[in-house]
Write an enzyme that holds these catalytic residues in place. Sequence first.
Site, mmCIF file in Angstrom:
data_model
loop_
_atom_site.group_PDB
_atom_site.id
_atom_site.type_symbol
_atom_site.label_atom_id
_atom_site.label_comp_id
_atom_site.label_asym_id
_atom_site.label_seq_id
_atom_site.Cartn_x
_atom_site.Cartn_y
_atom_site.Cartn_z
ATOM 1 N N GLY A 270 0.791 -1.224 0.000
ATOM 2 C CA GLY A 270 0.000 0.000 0.000
ATOM 3 C C GLY A 270 0.821 1.270 0.000
ATOM 4 C CG ASN A 271 -0.841 4.384 -2.112
ATOM 5 O OD1 ASN A 271 -0.074 3.943 -2.965
ATOM 6 N ND2 ASN A 271 -2.118 4.594 -2.332
ATOM 7 C CB VAL A 272 0.542 4.290 4.596
ATOM 8 C CG1 VAL A 272 1.240 4.754 5.854
ATOM 9 C CG2 VAL A 272 -0.746 5.055 4.397
ATOM 10 C CD GLU A 293 4.597 -10.422 3.017
ATOM 11 O OE1 GLU A 293 4.672 -11.315 3.854
ATOM 12 O OE2 GLU A 293 3.540 -10.043 2.512
ATOM 13 C CE LYS A 407 -14.987 3.384 2.067
ATOM 14 N NZ LYS A 407 -14.191 3.342 0.842
#
Length: 503
Positions: A270-272, A293, A407
């Site tokens: 992911g981006n973070v 990994e 959200k």
Amino acid sequence: AAERILHAGLHSKIMTAEQAAEFICDGMTLAVSGFTGAGYPKALPTAIAERAKVEHAAGRPFSVGVITGASTAPECDGVLAAANAIRFRSPFQSDPTLRNNINAGNIAYQDMHLSHVEQQMRQGFYGQFDFAIIEASAITEDGKIIPAMGIGHANEAVKVAQKIIIEINLAQNIKLNGMHDVQADIGTPPFRKPINILHPFDRIGVPYIDCDLDKIVAIVFTDAGDRNSKFAEPDEMSKRIAAQIIDFFSHEVKAGRLPKNLLPLQSGVGNVANAVLAGLMDSPFDDLLGYTEVLQDGMLDLIIAGKMKCASATALSFSPDALQRFNDNIDFLRDKIVLRPMEFTNSPEVIRRLGVIGMNAMIEADLYGNVNSTHIMGTKMMNGIGGSGDFTRNAFFSFFVSPSVAKDGAISCIVPMVSHHDHTEHDVMFIVTEQGMADLRGKSPRQRARLIIDNCAHPDYRDQLHDYFDRAEKAGGLHTPHLLNEALSWHQRFVETGDMRVK
Ligand code: 0RQ
């Protein structure tokens, strides 16, 4: 194409993906290579999906079990799920079509710690594997398989499967040959041997996969690239999360509790996670090491910039630009990146020995530091636990990162009780949001709760969390206070109203 298959005896096995797909029958279990958008077959799954559609149109059943390394891509999981050709899937996925089918109850999915997969295959927990379908970049003169950008469980797959289909990917750099380290047999309990990786870059095996050539029934070609998803440029949120982790590292180095080059770094998907590594580029730390990994853009750039000495992974998952940088620099990178089977990259034994710093993203955490990495509102599968549990429980430092809300603020990522438990309070050492960081080490549940609310929760939810916690403390049960009939009410409120906030 023939120069990719130097073993002359195997040339007679070359055929089209459509011909090879004829071997696959309803009810079979397949071990399919692939890990986080790398190393998965690109041509054969579409041919199998087409075969499924023909069978279904003729009124015959056709579905298979698919056990991969980790996630694949639309042209593997996506096409098979769309053709209703999967009945069982394990151990990790991230394809939207597959996910929707899992959550609609059409596909049975088992979510697994990735370090467990190969031994469970060996021990027959999945039943018999009829076929291994493996992506490779080449086959040598003596029939050794050179994997592509990811290994995952491919080494075990060819061992346990009755028959093997190999997909040679002509788009993969032939110079990948030599970057892999496939270990010799480590035995079975009670005679299992230590995994002798004492430094992230130790090579303990051979740079190819060995298999019984008589089991190969087909070899097909593709020239399609890996998933190569683009990463978002680190946004303000990710940068704030990354900066806190890097500040903490500086503090620990100054205090003499961490070496100057830190400890081997693992970073999740992911981006973070990618942003934390991007943040290390401008940090004072040099000679970094990676034991992870999935090796993404951030880690590649640290290596190319000379900030990271070397890294061990099971797959290379790059954006298109990073893939170009990888190929442009492959001669420089050859002795700095090693790719291993996931049983080794994710081995608790090795992670504990090396003192890996594990950094993974989460869906939500609760007041006491329990973490949910997998389920939306407790019932719907997102991707899977992947390797996050292997690393978290065994890491020297285990971090979980997330924006404090999702959200547009309708969901708090800090909740009274997680709606699904992946990582327990015993494993989680640090929670970091854009609001701040909570160091949970050496603290009781109640001490942790105040810290998590004040440091990590979004201001919109702090009063609501304090109110819950205060009332839970008054209700008794003062080790881990809870109001059992209210603990999951925030999730229920979201399901009913689309917002966790009390209006
Ligand atoms: O949904 O895309 O529809 O807006 O979840 O959230 O913030 O973009 O985070 O992409 O880093 O993924 C845990 C899923 C985080 C991932 C998880 C919604 C949010 C968004 C994604 P939209 P973000 P990321 C090594 C380690 C498990 C495997 C792992 C993961 C979407 O990191 O799969 O760690 N981890 N492997 O809006 C409802 C919440 C939410 C929420 C976020 N509390 N409730 N929805 N979202 N928080 C790699 C391998 O193992 C292979």
